[in-house]
Scaffold this motif. Structure first.
Motif, PDB file in Angstrom:
ATOM      1  N   LYS A 244       0.722  -1.316   0.117  1.00  0.00           N
ATOM      2  CA  LYS A 244      -0.078  -0.014  -0.008  1.00  0.00           C
ATOM      3  C   LYS A 244       0.700   1.249   0.008  1.00  0.00           C
ATOM      4  O   LYS A 244       0.518   2.371  -0.527  1.00  0.00           O
ATOM      5  CB  LYS A 244      -1.010   0.069   1.213  1.00  0.00           C
ATOM      6  N   THR A 245       2.214   1.362   0.544  1.00  0.00           N
ATOM      7  CA  THR A 245       2.905   2.436   0.778  1.00  0.00           C
ATOM      8  C   THR A 245       4.070   2.357  -0.392  1.00  0.00           C
ATOM      9  O   THR A 245       5.037   3.071  -0.191  1.00  0.00           O
ATOM     10  CB  THR A 245       3.335   2.659   1.824  1.00  0.00           C
ATOM     11  N   LEU A 246       4.086   1.330  -1.201  1.00  0.00           N
ATOM     12  CA  LEU A 246       5.059   1.366  -2.131  1.00  0.00           C
ATOM     13  C   LEU A 246       5.603   2.713  -2.758  1.00  0.00           C
ATOM     14  O   LEU A 246       6.718   2.994  -3.045  1.00  0.00           O
ATOM     15  CB  LEU A 246       4.892   0.212  -3.275  1.00  0.00           C
ATOM     16  N   GLY A 247       4.689   3.285  -3.419  1.00  0.00           N
ATOM     17  CA  GLY A 247       4.869   4.566  -4.112  1.00  0.00           C
ATOM     18  C   GLY A 247       5.683   5.847  -3.209  1.00  0.00           C
ATOM     19  O   GLY A 247       6.638   6.193  -3.565  1.00  0.00           O
ATOM     20  N   LEU A 248       4.947   5.778  -1.964  1.00  0.00           N
ATOM     21  CA  LEU A 248       5.547   6.716  -1.057  1.00  0.00           C
ATOM     22  C   LEU A 248       7.077   6.357  -0.627  1.00  0.00           C
ATOM     23  O   LEU A 248       7.930   7.248  -0.396  1.00  0.00           O
ATOM     24  CB  LEU A 248       4.875   6.728   0.430  1.00  0.00           C
ATOM     25  N   ARG A 249       7.105   4.933  -0.228  1.00  0.00           N
ATOM     26  CA  ARG A 249       8.546   4.618   0.122  1.00  0.00           C
ATOM     27  C   ARG A 249       9.312   4.662  -1.046  1.00  0.00           C
ATOM     28  O   ARG A 249      10.549   5.265  -0.974  1.00  0.00           O
ATOM     29  CB  ARG A 249       8.379   3.125   0.304  1.00  0.00           C
ATOM     30  N   MET A 250       9.072   4.513  -2.294  1.00  0.00           N
ATOM     31  CA  MET A 250      10.076   4.539  -3.500  1.00  0.00           C
ATOM     32  C   MET A 250      10.363   5.785  -3.790  1.00  0.00           C
ATOM     33  O   MET A 250      11.478   6.158  -3.925  1.00  0.00           O
ATOM     34  CB  MET A 250       9.438   4.017  -4.655  1.00  0.00           C
ATOM     35  N   ASP A 251       9.588   6.997  -3.358  1.00  0.00           N
ATOM     36  CA  ASP A 251       9.710   8.561  -3.487  1.00  0.00           C
ATOM     37  C   ASP A 251      10.955   8.551  -2.712  1.00  0.00           C
ATOM     38  O   ASP A 251      11.740   9.450  -2.952  1.00  0.00           O
ATOM     39  CB  ASP A 251       8.716   9.226  -3.353  1.00  0.00           C
ATOM     40  N   VAL A 328      12.717  -0.726   4.787  1.00  0.00           N
ATOM     41  CA  VAL A 328      12.690   0.580   5.235  1.00  0.00           C
ATOM     42  C   VAL A 328      13.946   1.071   5.788  1.00  0.00           C
ATOM     43  O   VAL A 328      14.319   2.101   5.830  1.00  0.00           O
ATOM     44  CB  VAL A 328      11.530   0.869   6.126  1.00  0.00           C
ATOM     45  N   GLU A 329      14.601  -0.186   6.243  1.00  0.00           N
ATOM     46  CA  GLU A 329      15.844   0.166   7.178  1.00  0.00           C
ATOM     47  C   GLU A 329      17.030   0.120   5.943  1.00  0.00           C
ATOM     48  O   GLU A 329      17.212  -0.787   5.077  1.00  0.00           O
ATOM     49  CB  GLU A 329      16.217  -0.698   8.206  1.00  0.00           C
ATOM     50  N   SER A 330      18.211   0.813   6.307  1.00  0.00           N
ATOM     51  CA  SER A 330      19.244   0.939   5.126  1.00  0.00           C
ATOM     52  C   SER A 330      20.129  -0.153   5.522  1.00  0.00           C
ATOM     53  O   SER A 330      20.463  -0.689   6.817  1.00  0.00           O
ATOM     54  CB  SER A 330      20.181   2.102   5.499  1.00  0.00           C
ATOM     55  N   LEU A 331      20.442  -0.903   4.555  1.00  0.00           N
ATOM     56  CA  LEU A 331      21.591  -2.024   4.609  1.00  0.00           C
ATOM     57  C   LEU A 331      22.572  -1.982   3.659  1.00  0.00           C
ATOM     58  O   LEU A 331      22.562  -1.159   2.771  1.00  0.00           O
ATOM     59  CB  LEU A 331      20.782  -3.502   3.953  1.00  0.00           C
ATOM     60  N   ILE A 332      23.970  -2.643   4.180  1.00  0.00           N
ATOM     61  CA  ILE A 332      25.257  -2.640   3.344  1.00  0.00           C
ATOM     62  C   ILE A 332      25.569  -4.066   3.413  1.00  0.00           C
ATOM     63  O   ILE A 332      25.308  -4.825   4.292  1.00  0.00           O
ATOM     64  CB  ILE A 332      26.041  -1.831   4.180  1.00  0.00           C
ATOM     65  N   ILE A 358      31.055  -2.409  -2.887  1.00  0.00           N
ATOM     66  CA  ILE A 358      29.968  -2.451  -1.672  1.00  0.00           C
ATOM     67  C   ILE A 358      28.797  -2.120  -2.333  1.00  0.00           C
ATOM     68  O   ILE A 358      28.838  -1.291  -3.073  1.00  0.00           O
ATOM     69  CB  ILE A 358      30.376  -1.402  -0.671  1.00  0.00           C
ATOM     70  N   ARG A 359      27.672  -2.685  -1.558  1.00  0.00           N
ATOM     71  CA  ARG A 359      26.380  -2.524  -2.239  1.00  0.00           C
ATOM     72  C   ARG A 359      25.409  -1.929  -1.037  1.00  0.00           C
ATOM     73  O   ARG A 359      25.420  -2.221   0.267  1.00  0.00           O
ATOM     74  CB  ARG A 359      25.807  -3.530  -2.776  1.00  0.00           C
ATOM     75  N   LEU A 360      24.777  -0.887  -1.440  1.00  0.00           N
ATOM     76  CA  LEU A 360      23.967  -0.169  -0.124  1.00  0.00           C
ATOM     77  C   LEU A 360      22.428  -0.108  -0.584  1.00  0.00           C
ATOM     78  O   LEU A 360      22.027   0.239  -1.894  1.00  0.00           O
ATOM     79  CB  LEU A 360      24.316   1.460  -0.159  1.00  0.00           C
ATOM     80  N   SER A 361      21.732  -0.569   0.442  1.00  0.00           N
ATOM     81  CA  SER A 361      20.244  -0.382   0.040  1.00  0.00           C
ATOM     82  C   SER A 361      19.941   0.875   0.999  1.00  0.00           C
ATOM     83  O   SER A 361      19.832   0.714   2.140  1.00  0.00           O
ATOM     84  CB  SER A 361      19.517  -1.982   0.441  1.00  0.00           C
ATOM     85  N   VAL A 362      19.493   1.776   0.272  1.00  0.00           N
ATOM     86  CA  VAL A 362      19.145   3.180   1.099  1.00  0.00           C
ATOM     87  C   VAL A 362      17.620   3.062   1.422  1.00  0.00           C
ATOM     88  O   VAL A 362      16.705   2.888   0.644  1.00  0.00           O
ATOM     89  CB  VAL A 362      19.315   4.389   0.090  1.00  0.00           C
ATOM     90  N   GLY A 363      17.438   3.033   2.764  1.00  0.00           N
ATOM     91  CA  GLY A 363      16.265   2.926   3.437  1.00  0.00           C
ATOM     92  C   GLY A 363      15.599   4.237   3.546  1.00  0.00           C
ATOM     93  O   GLY A 363      15.967   5.269   2.744  1.00  0.00           O
ATOM     94  N   ILE A 364      14.651   4.370   4.436  1.00  0.00           N
ATOM     95  CA  ILE A 364      13.844   5.665   4.184  1.00  0.00           C
ATOM     96  C   ILE A 364      14.254   6.480   5.698  1.00  0.00           C
ATOM     97  O   ILE A 364      13.239   7.201   6.361  1.00  0.00           O
ATOM     98  CB  ILE A 364      12.075   5.457   4.069  1.00  0.00           C
ATOM     99  N   GLU A 365      15.122   6.247   6.448  1.00  0.00           N
ATOM    100  CA  GLU A 365      15.513   6.909   7.516  1.00  0.00           C
ATOM    101  C   GLU A 365      16.115   8.611   7.166  1.00  0.00           C
ATOM    102  O   GLU A 365      15.898   8.854   6.151  1.00  0.00           O
ATOM    103  CB  GLU A 365      16.827   6.391   8.332  1.00  0.00           C
ATOM    104  N   ASP A 366      15.906   9.211   8.400  1.00  0.00           N
ATOM    105  CA  ASP A 366      16.307  10.496   7.769  1.00  0.00           C
ATOM    106  C   ASP A 366      17.666  10.562   7.074  1.00  0.00           C
ATOM    107  O   ASP A 366      18.685  10.186   7.563  1.00  0.00           O
ATOM    108  CB  ASP A 366      16.535  11.581   9.156  1.00  0.00           C
ATOM    109  N   VAL A 367      17.907  11.245   5.788  1.00  0.00           N
ATOM    110  CA  VAL A 367      19.001  11.235   4.990  1.00  0.00           C
ATOM    111  C   VAL A 367      20.234  11.749   5.501  1.00  0.00           C
ATOM    112  O   VAL A 367      21.423  11.257   5.444  1.00  0.00           O
ATOM    113  CB  VAL A 367      18.698  11.800   3.677  1.00  0.00           C
ATOM    114  N   ALA A 368      20.124  12.772   6.561  1.00  0.00           N
ATOM    115  CA  ALA A 368      21.011  13.248   7.379  1.00  0.00           C
ATOM    116  C   ALA A 368      22.028  12.219   8.133  1.00  0.00           C
ATOM    117  O   ALA A 368      23.035  12.224   8.311  1.00  0.00           O
ATOM    118  CB  ALA A 368      20.547  14.529   8.077  1.00  0.00           C
ATOM    119  N   ASP A 369      20.997  11.708   8.776  1.00  0.00           N
ATOM    120  CA  ASP A 369      21.628  10.349   9.722  1.00  0.00           C
ATOM    121  C   ASP A 369      22.371   9.295   8.866  1.00  0.00           C
ATOM    122  O   ASP A 369      23.475   8.875   9.147  1.00  0.00           O
ATOM    123  CB  ASP A 369      20.622   9.696  10.602  1.00  0.00           C
TER     124      ASP A 369
END
Ligand SMILES: Cc1ncc(COP(=O)(O)O)c(C=O)c1O
Length: 389
Positions: A244-251, A328-332, A358-369
């Motif tokens: 249901k939140t795919l679009g929001l998450r992808m943005d 939703v969480e960033s992985l490396i 190295i491969r990063l999966s960027v999550g939806i945490e605050d990008v500054a963090d």
């Protein structure tokens, strides 16, 4: 309806009996019959289940396809499709930079049954044209690829295959239907690991196939029932909730990944950044043509070798060192030692899965963090900060 509305409402209506807004989990293996063979559309959950079928229907709508099927994993979807469509003597053309598990299944299992597997660099569609043989049954693409984020020109390759009546399949896991819709480019089958962006919360394993039209439907449905790589209703319900939140998450994934890719590109400890949303990506124009945005995945080569790569993995604090992606969480992760370990080391080197990748999966945490986390970890590998672990 538009994408985000379809994700929430397609095949999902308030329950007429109770008014429940959310579809129930039909956690049942079997269904009562009024008379032998007379039932309400479902008889046994391997062959169909209302929760699983709702997920399959929404996915088919989001991909612009006609039929959807769900599986217990992305690999389960792949195996079922190959069992359904290949016979001994067929030739499968496949991108040389596909997911390691796709490489493992096709080379170690499918090949045993007499299917000829040929890996080629599909970044140039002419390579596909040249490699087609009279017995070529399918061209299998992955775009963006895992882990090097190369793109293949889906429309151009599909055009080449269709001139010869060859089937086409795209593994759309990395882009998700929100960013890329291969069926609209003429492709016959879209494959997903719904474990990734579609589920989106790293709490389920699942897969899906979406078909463009009726011609392959009987074969896929028959093999789905016969092989039995089915998802269970609870997993399907969790996946529906995530979807249901795919679009929001992808943005959010795309915006943060672009910001981090730009940051990494200018960092002295980084040798190369692979991200389709960067103008420096060799296929940036193609990305703009066939994807809505650059996606949530970034790969980098750090300056140095395995030692520096391992140090980066150990120094991050917000990113989690783990396989998988799209949550939703960033992985490396380190493809050569983890996700792509099953690829022959010689082949890994040839296609560029080096020890400093190295491969990063960027999550939806605050990008500054996320940026601060990478900054402190890169200080460690540059020797400007002491290793704390
Ligand atoms: C691009 C891609 N396709 C397919 C798969 C297989 O999916 P699953 O792990 O759900 O079987 C993966 C898994 O990482 C993947 O990254």
């Amino acid at each position: 309806m538009q994408f985000k509305t379809i994700a929430i409402h397609s095949h999902q209506h308030p329950d007429p009996v109770t008014g429940a807004v959310i579809n129930p989990i039909y956690q049942t293996s079997t269904f009562a019959q009024e008379d032998a063979g007379v039932h309400k559309g479902w008889d046994y959950s391997r062959c169909g289940n209302p929760t699983v079928d709702t997920l399959a229907g929404v996915l088919a709508d989001l991909e612009g396809g006609k039929h959807g099927y769900c599986f217990s994993s992305g690999v389960g979807a792949l195996v079922t499709m190959c069992n359904a469509l290949f016979v001994p003597g067929d030739h499968l053309l496949i991108g040389d930079d596909v997911y390691g598990g796709t490489f493992r299944y096709t080379t170690k299992v499918l090949a045993k049954y007499g299917v000829e597997i040929e890996f080629i660099d599909m970044t140039d569609p002419q390579n596909v044209e040249k490699a087609i043989k009279p017995n070529t049954k399918m061209v299998y693409m992955e775009s963006p690829t895992n882990p090097l984020l190369k793109l293949v020109d889906i429309a151009a390759i599909n055009h080449i295959a269709k001139k010869r009546n060859i089937l086409t399949c795209v593994d759309n896991t990395f882009a998700s239907p929100y960013l890329q819709r291969p069926i609209e480019m003429g492709v016959d089958i879209v494959l997903h690991s719904t474990t990734k962006y579609i589920g989106g919360h790293s709490d389920v394993i699942g897969g899906a196939l979406v078909l463009k039209d009726d011609s392959l439907n009987d074969a896929i449905r028959f093999h789905r029932n016969t092989i039995g790589a089915n998802p269970d209703p609870f997993n399907s319900w969790l996946t529906l909730r995530g979807l249901k939140t795919l679009g929001l998450r992808m943005d959010a994934h795309c915006a943060s990944a672009l910001e981090l890719a730009q940051y990494l590109e200018n960092h002295e400890a980084i040798e190369t950044v692979f991200y389709p949303g960067l103008p420096s990506h060799p296929q940036h124009e193609l990305a703009k043509k066939q994807m809505k945005a650059g996606g949530g995945m970034i790969s980098v080569r750090v300056k140095g070798g395995e030692k520096e790569a391992r140090q980066l993995l150990k120094s991050v604090k917000v990113f989690t060192l783990a396989e998988s992606l799209g949550g939703v969480e960033s992985l490396i992760e380190h493809p050569a030692l983890m996700t792509h370990l099953s690829v022959d080391p010689k082949v890994r080197q040839e296609i560029g899965i080096t020890d400093n990748l190295i491969r990063l999966s960027v999550g939806i945490e605050d990008v500054a963090d996320l940026k601060a986390d990478l900054a402190q970890a890169l200080q460690v590998i540059s020797g400007k900060a002491p290793a704390t672990v």
